[in-house]
Scaffold this motif. Structure first.
Motif, PDB file in Angstrom:
ATOM      1  N   MET A 120      12.882  31.624  29.354  1.00 45.62           N
ATOM      2  CA  MET A 120      11.511  31.904  28.932  1.00 45.62           C
ATOM      3  C   MET A 120      10.522  31.158  29.818  1.00 45.62           C
ATOM      4  SD  MET A 120       9.711  33.653  26.962  1.00 45.62           S
ATOM      5  CE  MET A 120       7.997  33.749  26.597  1.00 45.62           C
ATOM      6  N   ARG A 121      10.798  29.882  30.100  1.00 45.37           N
ATOM      7  CA  ARG A 121       9.906  29.112  30.972  1.00 45.37           C
ATOM      8  C   ARG A 121       9.834  29.739  32.359  1.00 45.37           C
ATOM      9  NH1 ARG A 121      12.497  24.952  28.331  1.00 45.37           N
ATOM     10  NH2 ARG A 121      13.816  24.520  30.133  1.00 45.37           N
ATOM     11  N   ALA A 122      10.959  30.235  32.864  1.00 50.39           N
ATOM     12  CA  ALA A 122      10.967  30.883  34.177  1.00 50.39           C
ATOM     13  C   ALA A 122      10.118  32.154  34.150  1.00 50.39           C
ATOM     14  CB  ALA A 122      12.396  31.210  34.603  1.00 50.39           C
ATOM     15  N   GLU A 123      10.212  32.913  33.090  1.00 51.37           N
ATOM     16  CA  GLU A 123       9.406  34.135  32.979  1.00 51.37           C
ATOM     17  C   GLU A 123       7.913  33.801  32.928  1.00 51.37           C
ATOM     18  OE1 GLU A 123      10.183  37.384  33.297  1.00 51.37           O
ATOM     19  OE2 GLU A 123      12.128  36.560  33.878  1.00 51.37           O
ATOM     20  N   ILE A 124       7.577  32.752  32.199  1.00 51.98           N
ATOM     21  CA  ILE A 124       6.168  32.336  32.125  1.00 51.98           C
ATOM     22  C   ILE A 124       5.669  31.963  33.518  1.00 51.98           C
ATOM     23  CG2 ILE A 124       4.620  30.510  31.292  1.00 51.98           C
ATOM     24  CD1 ILE A 124       6.252  30.608  28.626  1.00 51.98           C
ATOM     25  N   ARG A 125       6.461  31.215  34.263  1.00 54.92           N
ATOM     26  CA  ARG A 125       6.055  30.784  35.604  1.00 54.92           C
ATOM     27  C   ARG A 125       5.932  31.951  36.579  1.00 54.92           C
ATOM     28  NH1 ARG A 125      10.051  25.640  35.501  1.00 54.92           N
ATOM     29  NH2 ARG A 125       8.628  24.209  34.469  1.00 54.92           N
ATOM     30  N   ASN A 126       6.577  33.056  36.290  1.00 56.35           N
ATOM     31  CA  ASN A 126       6.507  34.223  37.171  1.00 56.35           C
ATOM     32  C   ASN A 126       5.271  35.084  36.924  1.00 56.35           C
ATOM     33  OD1 ASN A 126       8.779  33.814  38.751  1.00 56.35           O
ATOM     34  ND2 ASN A 126      10.128  34.762  37.254  1.00 56.35           N
ATOM     35  N   LEU A 127       4.557  34.831  35.851  1.00 56.26           N
ATOM     36  CA  LEU A 127       3.342  35.598  35.583  1.00 56.26           C
ATOM     37  C   LEU A 127       2.284  35.240  36.623  1.00 56.26           C
ATOM     38  CD1 LEU A 127       3.353  35.306  31.702  1.00 56.26           C
ATOM     39  CD2 LEU A 127       3.936  37.328  33.067  1.00 56.26           C
ATOM     40  N   LYS A 128       1.418  36.193  36.938  1.00 57.97           N
ATOM     41  CA  LYS A 128       0.490  36.039  38.071  1.00 57.97           C
ATOM     42  C   LYS A 128      -0.689  35.116  37.792  1.00 57.97           C
ATOM     43  CE  LYS A 128       1.848  39.797  40.822  1.00 57.97           C
ATOM     44  NZ  LYS A 128       2.889  39.159  41.560  1.00 57.97           N
ATOM     45  N   THR A 129      -1.317  35.212  36.625  1.00 54.25           N
ATOM     46  CA  THR A 129      -2.557  34.470  36.403  1.00 54.25           C
ATOM     47  C   THR A 129      -2.340  33.312  35.435  1.00 54.25           C
ATOM     48  OG1 THR A 129      -3.290  35.789  34.514  1.00 54.25           O
ATOM     49  CG2 THR A 129      -3.882  36.610  36.730  1.00 54.25           C
ATOM     50  N   VAL A 130      -3.243  32.357  35.502  1.00 56.74           N
ATOM     51  CA  VAL A 130      -3.213  31.228  34.570  1.00 56.74           C
ATOM     52  C   VAL A 130      -3.370  31.742  33.139  1.00 56.74           C
ATOM     53  CG1 VAL A 130      -4.354  29.081  33.894  1.00 56.74           C
ATOM     54  CG2 VAL A 130      -4.128  29.656  36.315  1.00 56.74           C
ATOM     55  N   ALA A 131      -4.263  32.712  32.945  1.00 56.49           N
ATOM     56  CA  ALA A 131      -4.485  33.272  31.612  1.00 56.49           C
ATOM     57  C   ALA A 131      -3.207  33.894  31.053  1.00 56.49           C
ATOM     58  CB  ALA A 131      -5.612  34.307  31.649  1.00 56.49           C
ATOM     59  N   ILE A 157       3.755  25.108  33.091  1.00 59.51           N
ATOM     60  CA  ILE A 157       3.496  26.507  33.440  1.00 59.51           C
ATOM     61  C   ILE A 157       3.203  26.671  34.934  1.00 59.51           C
ATOM     62  CG2 ILE A 157       2.789  27.118  31.100  1.00 59.51           C
ATOM     63  CD1 ILE A 157      -0.137  27.165  32.066  1.00 59.51           C
ATOM     64  N   SER A 158       3.385  25.592  35.683  1.00 58.68           N
ATOM     65  CA  SER A 158       3.253  25.594  37.151  1.00 58.68           C
ATOM     66  C   SER A 158       1.884  26.037  37.639  1.00 58.68           C
ATOM     67  CB  SER A 158       4.350  26.464  37.789  1.00 58.68           C
ATOM     68  OG  SER A 158       5.604  25.903  37.549  1.00 58.68           O
ATOM     69  N   VAL A 159       0.864  25.382  37.110  1.00 60.53           N
ATOM     70  CA  VAL A 159      -0.498  25.584  37.600  1.00 60.53           C
ATOM     71  C   VAL A 159      -1.119  24.204  37.801  1.00 60.53           C
ATOM     72  CG1 VAL A 159      -0.770  27.808  36.426  1.00 60.53           C
ATOM     73  CG2 VAL A 159      -1.575  25.732  35.300  1.00 60.53           C
ATOM     74  N   SER A 160      -2.168  24.158  38.585  1.00 59.06           N
ATOM     75  CA  SER A 160      -2.849  22.874  38.759  1.00 59.06           C
ATOM     76  C   SER A 160      -3.577  22.509  37.465  1.00 59.06           C
ATOM     77  CB  SER A 160      -3.840  22.943  39.920  1.00 59.06           C
ATOM     78  OG  SER A 160      -4.934  23.776  39.571  1.00 59.06           O
ATOM     79  N   ARG A 161      -3.811  21.224  37.293  1.00 62.51           N
ATOM     80  CA  ARG A 161      -4.575  20.778  36.124  1.00 62.51           C
ATOM     81  C   ARG A 161      -5.950  21.430  36.109  1.00 62.51           C
ATOM     82  NH1 ARG A 161      -4.234  14.530  36.879  1.00 62.51           N
ATOM     83  NH2 ARG A 161      -3.808  15.231  38.978  1.00 62.51           N
ATOM     84  N   GLU A 162      -6.567  21.482  37.289  1.00 58.84           N
ATOM     85  CA  GLU A 162      -7.916  22.034  37.383  1.00 58.84           C
ATOM     86  C   GLU A 162      -7.943  23.500  36.960  1.00 58.84           C
ATOM     87  OE1 GLU A 162      -7.350  18.490  39.776  1.00 58.84           O
ATOM     88  OE2 GLU A 162      -6.292  20.410  39.843  1.00 58.84           O
ATOM     89  N   ALA A 163      -6.932  24.271  37.379  1.00 55.68           N
ATOM     90  CA  ALA A 163      -6.879  25.690  37.002  1.00 55.68           C
ATOM     91  C   ALA A 163      -6.697  25.834  35.493  1.00 55.68           C
ATOM     92  CB  ALA A 163      -5.755  26.397  37.748  1.00 55.68           C
ATOM     93  N   LEU A 164      -5.868  24.991  34.908  1.00 56.77           N
ATOM     94  CA  LEU A 164      -5.684  25.040  33.455  1.00 56.77           C
ATOM     95  C   LEU A 164      -6.983  24.673  32.748  1.00 56.77           C
ATOM     96  CD1 LEU A 164      -3.937  25.348  30.909  1.00 56.77           C
ATOM     97  CD2 LEU A 164      -3.320  22.932  31.172  1.00 56.77           C
ATOM     98  N   TYR A 165      -7.649  23.614  33.191  1.00 56.83           N
ATOM     99  CA  TYR A 165      -8.895  23.189  32.557  1.00 56.83           C
ATOM    100  C   TYR A 165      -9.963  24.274  32.651  1.00 56.83           C
ATOM    101  CZ  TYR A 165      -6.770  18.515  32.863  1.00 56.83           C
ATOM    102  OH  TYR A 165      -5.929  17.431  32.764  1.00 56.83           O
ATOM    103  N   ARG A 166     -10.042  24.962  33.799  1.00 49.29           N
ATOM    104  CA  ARG A 166     -11.001  26.053  33.950  1.00 49.29           C
ATOM    105  C   ARG A 166     -10.713  27.179  32.957  1.00 49.29           C
ATOM    106  NH1 ARG A 166     -10.472  24.850  39.499  1.00 49.29           N
ATOM    107  NH2 ARG A 166      -8.888  26.472  39.732  1.00 49.29           N
TER     108      ARG A 166
END
Length: 174
Positions: A120-131, A157-166
């Motif tokens: 499941m975590r791998a599938e989440i990381r394969n999604l294109k956008t932070v949203a 979820i393999s995104v930068s902190r800044e992208a998550l905060y945005r």
């Protein structure tokens, strides 16, 4: 899981503060650890210098379950909050599995659940956008963690902190 917990001495625990290292990559696997209270993270340093979060083990979970079958750890384990860990020698854990088929079945079920979670975590990381990643994560795991733990969520979820905060700010203003 209760059956697995029963073979640990949960009255003899070691306390770890946030940031304390439980074990390091390359160290010999001598013990199996059960989280009695708190949360740990398995982290692997990538060639890029970033860290990959391989597991977040919370209360009732065994840390680095694959290491039961390895001679050396392949990642670091760090306490993410005040954490109490019970441990037992790896050899004793393996002997308990060999001598008790019900315990071995409980262990197999525990490992199968871990594989499902990893997929499941791998599938989440394969999604294109932070949203999309955030939507999938909350659909699977529920509410967002407390604000102080958002950095761990960004890693997971393999995104930068800044992208998550945005993305979180965008959702608050929408």
């Amino acid at each position: 899981m209760l059956q697995l917990r029963s073979i640990f001495d949960v009255n003899a625990v070691q306390r770890f503060a946030p940031g304390d290292v439980v074990f390091r990559s390359g160290a010999q696997v001598k013990n199996v650890f059960l989280v009695c209270d708190g949360r740990t993270a398995l982290l692997r340093l990538l060639p890029s210098g970033q860290q990959a979060m391989l597991q977040r083990a919370a209360t009732g979970q065994i840390i680095a379950e694959a290491s039961v079958y390895a001679h050396h750890y392949h990642c670091d384990c760090v306490a993410q909050e005040p954490t109490d860990l019970a441990s037992m020698p790896r050899a004793s854990f393996l002997n308990a599995l060999r001598s008790d088929t019900e315990l071995a079945d409980a262990w197999a079920a525990y490992l199968a659940h871990g594989i499902q979670q990893a997929r499941m975590r791998a599938e989440i990381r394969n999604l294109k956008t932070v949203a999309e990643r955030l939507d999938a994560w909350t659909a699977e795991y529920g509410a967002l963690p407390d604000k102080g733990q958002w950095q761990g969520l960004a890693d997971e979820i393999s995104v930068s902190r800044e992208a998550l905060y945005r993305e979180l700010a965008r959702r608050r203003s929408a």
